[in-house]
Motif scaffolding. Sequence first.
Motif, PDB file in Angstrom:
ATOM      1  N   GLY A 121     -23.652 -27.700   2.880  1.00  0.00           N
ATOM      2  CA  GLY A 121     -24.355 -27.379   1.651  1.00  0.00           C
ATOM      3  C   GLY A 121     -24.556 -25.895   1.435  1.00  0.00           C
ATOM      4  N   GLN A 122     -24.987 -25.199   2.484  1.00  0.00           N
ATOM      5  CA  GLN A 122     -25.276 -23.775   2.303  1.00  0.00           C
ATOM      6  C   GLN A 122     -24.019 -22.966   2.038  1.00  0.00           C
ATOM      7  N   LYS A 180     -25.039 -25.775 -11.524  1.00  0.00           N
ATOM      8  CA  LYS A 180     -25.434 -25.731 -12.937  1.00  0.00           C
ATOM      9  C   LYS A 180     -26.831 -25.148 -13.097  1.00  0.00           C
ATOM     10  N   VAL A 181     -27.753 -25.576 -12.255  1.00  0.00           N
ATOM     11  CA  VAL A 181     -29.124 -25.044 -12.329  1.00  0.00           C
ATOM     12  C   VAL A 181     -29.111 -23.537 -12.091  1.00  0.00           C
ATOM     13  N   ALA A 182     -28.397 -23.101 -11.046  1.00  0.00           N
ATOM     14  CA  ALA A 182     -28.407 -21.688 -10.665  1.00  0.00           C
ATOM     15  C   ALA A 182     -27.745 -20.798 -11.715  1.00  0.00           C
ATOM     16  N   ILE A 183     -26.589 -21.204 -12.225  1.00  0.00           N
ATOM     17  CA  ILE A 183     -25.904 -20.335 -13.188  1.00  0.00           C
ATOM     18  C   ILE A 183     -26.644 -20.303 -14.517  1.00  0.00           C
ATOM     19  N   ALA A 184     -27.236 -21.427 -14.927  1.00  0.00           N
ATOM     20  CA  ALA A 184     -27.975 -21.458 -16.189  1.00  0.00           C
ATOM     21  C   ALA A 184     -29.168 -20.508 -16.135  1.00  0.00           C
ATOM     22  N   MET A 185     -29.935 -20.569 -15.079  1.00  0.00           N
ATOM     23  CA  MET A 185     -31.126 -19.726 -14.968  1.00  0.00           C
ATOM     24  C   MET A 185     -30.760 -18.259 -14.804  1.00  0.00           C
ATOM     25  N   THR A 186     -29.654 -17.993 -14.106  1.00  0.00           N
ATOM     26  CA  THR A 186     -29.229 -16.604 -13.891  1.00  0.00           C
ATOM     27  C   THR A 186     -28.769 -15.958 -15.189  1.00  0.00           C
ATOM     28  N   LEU A 187     -27.946 -16.665 -15.960  1.00  0.00           N
ATOM     29  CA  LEU A 187     -27.409 -16.085 -17.193  1.00  0.00           C
ATOM     30  C   LEU A 187     -28.480 -15.899 -18.260  1.00  0.00           C
ATOM     31  N   SER A 229     -26.912 -16.907  -0.387  1.00  0.00           N
ATOM     32  CA  SER A 229     -26.907 -17.737   0.818  1.00  0.00           C
ATOM     33  C   SER A 229     -28.321 -18.133   1.219  1.00  0.00           C
ATOM     34  N   LEU A 230     -29.247 -17.182   1.123  1.00  0.00           N
ATOM     35  CA  LEU A 230     -30.641 -17.483   1.451  1.00  0.00           C
ATOM     36  C   LEU A 230     -31.243 -18.445   0.434  1.00  0.00           C
ATOM     37  N   MET A 231     -30.874 -18.297  -0.834  1.00  0.00           N
ATOM     38  CA  MET A 231     -31.353 -19.227  -1.853  1.00  0.00           C
ATOM     39  C   MET A 231     -30.859 -20.639  -1.569  1.00  0.00           C
ATOM     40  N   SER A 232     -29.589 -20.761  -1.187  1.00  0.00           N
ATOM     41  CA  SER A 232     -29.029 -22.072  -0.851  1.00  0.00           C
ATOM     42  C   SER A 232     -29.714 -22.650   0.370  1.00  0.00           C
ATOM     43  N   LEU A 233     -29.982 -21.806   1.357  1.00  0.00           N
ATOM     44  CA  LEU A 233     -30.703 -22.261   2.550  1.00  0.00           C
ATOM     45  C   LEU A 233     -32.097 -22.746   2.173  1.00  0.00           C
ATOM     46  N   ASP A 234     -32.777 -21.998   1.327  1.00  0.00           N
ATOM     47  CA  ASP A 234     -34.120 -22.373   0.873  1.00  0.00           C
ATOM     48  C   ASP A 234     -34.099 -23.746   0.197  1.00  0.00           C
ATOM     49  N   THR A 235     -33.121 -23.943  -0.693  1.00  0.00           N
ATOM     50  CA  THR A 235     -32.990 -25.227  -1.396  1.00  0.00           C
ATOM     51  C   THR A 235     -32.741 -26.356  -0.413  1.00  0.00           C
ATOM     52  N   LEU A 236     -31.860 -26.126   0.539  1.00  0.00           N
ATOM     53  CA  LEU A 236     -31.520 -27.176   1.488  1.00  0.00           C
ATOM     54  C   LEU A 236     -32.662 -27.490   2.442  1.00  0.00           C
ATOM     55  N   MET A 270     -34.511 -27.101  -6.788  1.00  0.00           N
ATOM     56  CA  MET A 270     -33.454 -26.093  -6.943  1.00  0.00           C
ATOM     57  C   MET A 270     -33.909 -24.966  -7.861  1.00  0.00           C
ATOM     58  N   ALA A 271     -34.529 -25.326  -8.984  1.00  0.00           N
ATOM     59  CA  ALA A 271     -34.988 -24.315  -9.934  1.00  0.00           C
ATOM     60  C   ALA A 271     -36.017 -23.383  -9.302  1.00  0.00           C
ATOM     61  N   GLN A 272     -36.879 -23.939  -8.486  1.00  0.00           N
ATOM     62  CA  GLN A 272     -37.895 -23.120  -7.815  1.00  0.00           C
ATOM     63  C   GLN A 272     -37.244 -22.090  -6.901  1.00  0.00           C
ATOM     64  N   SER A 273     -36.258 -22.516  -6.122  1.00  0.00           N
ATOM     65  CA  SER A 273     -35.585 -21.591  -5.204  1.00  0.00           C
ATOM     66  C   SER A 273     -34.794 -20.529  -5.955  1.00  0.00           C
ATOM     67  N   VAL A 274     -34.129 -20.921  -7.038  1.00  0.00           N
ATOM     68  CA  VAL A 274     -33.366 -19.963  -7.833  1.00  0.00           C
ATOM     69  C   VAL A 274     -34.299 -18.920  -8.445  1.00  0.00           C
ATOM     70  N   ASN A 275     -35.462 -19.338  -8.920  1.00  0.00           N
ATOM     71  CA  ASN A 275     -36.421 -18.395  -9.508  1.00  0.00           C
ATOM     72  C   ASN A 275     -36.894 -17.354  -8.504  1.00  0.00           C
ATOM     73  N   VAL A 276     -37.061 -17.755  -7.261  1.00  0.00           N
ATOM     74  CA  VAL A 276     -37.453 -16.787  -6.228  1.00  0.00           C
ATOM     75  C   VAL A 276     -36.388 -15.706  -6.096  1.00  0.00           C
ATOM     76  N   MET A 277     -35.126 -16.114  -6.077  1.00  0.00           N
ATOM     77  CA  MET A 277     -34.015 -15.154  -5.976  1.00  0.00           C
ATOM     78  C   MET A 277     -33.977 -14.236  -7.197  1.00  0.00           C
ATOM     79  N   LEU A 278     -34.116 -14.815  -8.386  1.00  0.00           N
ATOM     80  CA  LEU A 278     -34.040 -14.013  -9.611  1.00  0.00           C
ATOM     81  C   LEU A 278     -35.223 -13.063  -9.732  1.00  0.00           C
ATOM     82  N   ASP A 279     -36.401 -13.502  -9.316  1.00  0.00           N
ATOM     83  CA  ASP A 279     -37.571 -12.602  -9.311  1.00  0.00           C
ATOM     84  C   ASP A 279     -37.334 -11.414  -8.396  1.00  0.00           C
ATOM     85  N   LYS A 280     -36.693 -11.682  -7.261  1.00  0.00           N
ATOM     86  CA  LYS A 280     -36.382 -10.603  -6.322  1.00  0.00           C
ATOM     87  C   LYS A 280     -35.396  -9.619  -6.951  1.00  0.00           C
ATOM     88  N   TRP A 281     -34.379 -10.133  -7.625  1.00  0.00           N
ATOM     89  CA  TRP A 281     -33.402  -9.258  -8.297  1.00  0.00           C
ATOM     90  C   TRP A 281     -34.073  -8.461  -9.416  1.00  0.00           C
TER      91      TRP A 281
END
Length: 523
Positions: free
Chosen positions: A333-334, A481-488, A201-208, A172-183
């Motif tokens: 899930g997505q 929890k993983v996604a919001i923690a890394m984003t904030l 949505s794409l991040m959730s798809l990636d994780t799943l 999950m952390a890996q997928s979230v980091n890809v999204m945050l790097d893009k932002w």
Amino acid sequence: METSWLEMRWSRPFYLAFVLLLTLVLLQTIKLFLRRQQLLRDLRPFPGPPPLHCPTGEGKHPGAESGKRKHGVTQLFRDGDFKTIEEFVKKYPCGFPAWIGPFEVFFQIYDPDYAKTFLSRTDPKSQYLYRFLNSLLGQGLLSLNGIRWFQHRRLITPAFNFNILKSHTSVMAQSVNVMLDKWEKICGTQESVLEVFQDISLMSLDTLMKSTFSQETNCQINSTHDHYTRGITEGSEIIYNRMFSFLYHYDIIFKFSPKKRHLQKLVNNLHQYTDQIIQERRKALKDEKEHGKTGNRKFQDFLDILLSAQDEQGNSFSDADLYAEVNTFMVAGQDTIGGSLAWLLYHLAQNPEHQERCREEIMGILGDGSSITWDHLGKMTYTTMCIKETLRLCPTVLGFSRQLSQPLTFPDGRSLPAGMTVTLNIWALHHNPAIWENPQVFDPLRFAPDNYDKRHSYSFLPFSAGPRNCIGQHFAMTELKVAIAMTLLRFKITPDPTRPLIVVPKVLLKPKNGVYLFLKKIS
């Protein structure tokens, strides 16, 4: 001129056929009329909106008020007129009948005591939405009943134990980091407005895809799986519209519609994609077994567990079962996790004091955020409260329906007969002013440990309750929890006042025009 014997001989079969057809139509009309009268009698103890679904919405039945409405009550649910639904909740305590056409009704409930009584039973899922969903997803855990549901639930449960979830945290952390790097690449050092729902949505798809198939898709960057996401989205839209179209409830009518042909094309594409992955995994597992290899995967994914699952009698999942359960997990899930994260970011942007308090808590737990582990997640007390308050305000699953196998008597003594379709309206339950003070206000303190005993245990049901509660709820909470923690830790979020959030029901809750937020990189 007299009619000849030959003319009479040829006309008689057509005459008899016409009489037979007319008789059948008359019998069906009488049957529908009697059904409507029976429903009106059964629902007499429950006041509600007019039963007719017509342009003016005029109608009257015992216990219901008369009047004119621009749309029938079912149109309110279809269009997401949540303010009017909330007015109904105030006007009709506990529940009310919502008519779909003149001969079908979904009885809506949103009272905690009603919910507890309803969920304590084992009534089968409603034939409407879930029957329609089967054409897209197949018969999986979401729509099964009885023994088959129990067998599937028991076989799938190991996929969501805590040891498996622990191994998913890094994915999950890996997928979230890809999204945050893009932002971060888009925003640079400046505050920029972004539509975040699509990326989430794409991040959730990636994780799943990683958790379900161990597939490194790179879908967040090159969108190679847009067809899968689009197929699910378009298919869900067709099913949702069918549920509110009385004529399309009849399979023979829907079968010849353009929507059916388009849906079948989408289903074929989804099935082909899923089947290819399943067959490749089976071949890989066979090779591993024959050659004594363990494979390159670092953890058991969802598909591994489904392929290896067997009950005490040695029964395992068929190909149809695998297809249904995999697609159910992917879709649920997505859309649910992706939507919930988007609503969470939006509410924290609207409430900067809560956003900052979450950020301080997360920094105290993770430090610079270079790594996040399973053990960190249980310490995020205030962040978890904000997640729960978001799930209260914007429950991704708006409700679920069951068809009563036996009469149901509620705590106040009123009853519904067997055969009635009852819907537990999660949105109305979570916005019921009789339960929640100022229900439209974002207030995470509602879920403070000190307040837990002050509210009804069935007043907050984002994942349902009882034996058929959501099997993936811990997976969802972990990813949130993983996604919001890394984003904030990386971004400060503020709202775009020119584009407020508008949510609409599309089987699951969706944003009508996207979710726009200002993001600024934290130095």
